[in-house]
Design an enzyme around this catalytic site. Sequence first.
Site, mmCIF file in Angstrom:
data_model
loop_
_atom_site.group_PDB
_atom_site.id
_atom_site.type_symbol
_atom_site.label_atom_id
_atom_site.label_comp_id
_atom_site.label_asym_id
_atom_site.label_seq_id
_atom_site.Cartn_x
_atom_site.Cartn_y
_atom_site.Cartn_z
ATOM 1 N N GLY A 182 0.834 -1.194 0.000
ATOM 2 C CA GLY A 182 0.000 0.000 0.000
ATOM 3 C C GLY A 182 0.867 1.240 0.000
ATOM 4 O O GLY A 182 2.005 1.229 -0.459
ATOM 5 N N CYS A 183 0.334 2.292 0.543
ATOM 6 C CA CYS A 183 1.037 3.577 0.577
ATOM 7 C C CYS A 183 2.327 3.451 1.375
ATOM 8 O O CYS A 183 2.330 2.944 2.497
ATOM 9 C CB CYS A 183 0.125 4.631 1.206
ATOM 10 S SG CYS A 183 0.917 6.226 1.408
ATOM 11 N N PHE A 184 3.413 3.934 0.806
ATOM 12 C CA PHE A 184 4.699 3.796 1.499
ATOM 13 C C PHE A 184 4.776 4.625 2.770
ATOM 14 O O PHE A 184 5.580 4.338 3.649
ATOM 15 C CB PHE A 184 5.896 4.046 0.593
ATOM 16 C CG PHE A 184 5.922 5.263 -0.280
ATOM 17 C CD1 PHE A 184 5.328 6.467 0.068
ATOM 18 C CD2 PHE A 184 6.581 5.189 -1.502
ATOM 19 C CE1 PHE A 184 5.386 7.579 -0.767
ATOM 20 C CE2 PHE A 184 6.654 6.299 -2.337
ATOM 21 C CZ PHE A 184 6.046 7.495 -1.963
ATOM 22 N N TRP A 185 3.952 5.646 2.921
ATOM 23 C CA TRP A 185 3.967 6.440 4.156
ATOM 24 C C TRP A 185 3.632 5.570 5.360
ATOM 25 O O TRP A 185 4.197 5.749 6.436
ATOM 26 C CB TRP A 185 2.970 7.586 4.092
ATOM 27 C CG TRP A 185 3.195 8.595 3.008
ATOM 28 C CD1 TRP A 185 4.344 8.844 2.314
ATOM 29 C CD2 TRP A 185 2.219 9.502 2.500
ATOM 30 N NE1 TRP A 185 4.143 9.858 1.412
ATOM 31 C CE2 TRP A 185 2.857 10.283 1.501
ATOM 32 C CE3 TRP A 185 0.879 9.742 2.788
ATOM 33 C CZ2 TRP A 185 2.184 11.283 0.791
ATOM 34 C CZ3 TRP A 185 0.216 10.739 2.082
ATOM 35 C CH2 TRP A 185 0.863 11.499 1.103
#
Length: 177
Positions: free
Chosen positions: A13-16
């Site tokens: 998913g989102c790397f953040w």
Amino acid sequence: MNARTEVALLGGGCFWCLEAVFLEVRGVTHVESGYTGGTVAAPTYAQVRAGDTGHAEVVRLEFDPAIISYHDLLEMFFTIHDPTTLNRQGNDVGTQYRSVIYFQSAEQEKVAHKVIAEMANVWDAPIVTELSPAQPYFKAEEEHQRYFERHPLQSYCACVVAAKLEKFYAMHANRLK
């Protein structure tokens, strides 16, 4: 990277979200957000986010295997994202948000197969995590590094990233720095 560290390259998913979690793990010495697995050299966030490059958003982890094993990192990885949803994590949809492990060696590939088999007994649906050899990696733009740390009140961070961190803290308190 020094002689004692190894590299893990993971997309979920989102790397953040992944970055915020792995920054907290004892034995992880460096975390960096980036892109890999696509066809465009030096892609930008806008290109990857649009889903046109084939890249996945990933985190590149340097870790000390004397403190934390690759196996344990992968177990954590499987608790902080849903490995049963193809090309999707929550509202983040597209191949750029796929669940993927990019292995660096035959040993990492072997360990990844083992952890995936173990996780198949934990999840109620089939694991769809892609397992691929490491490909050219591109560091994300500086504004995406340590994003949650710098923007904790941004709506996505406050709702999604913070929730993943809380879940992680509850499940892995013994692994925190």
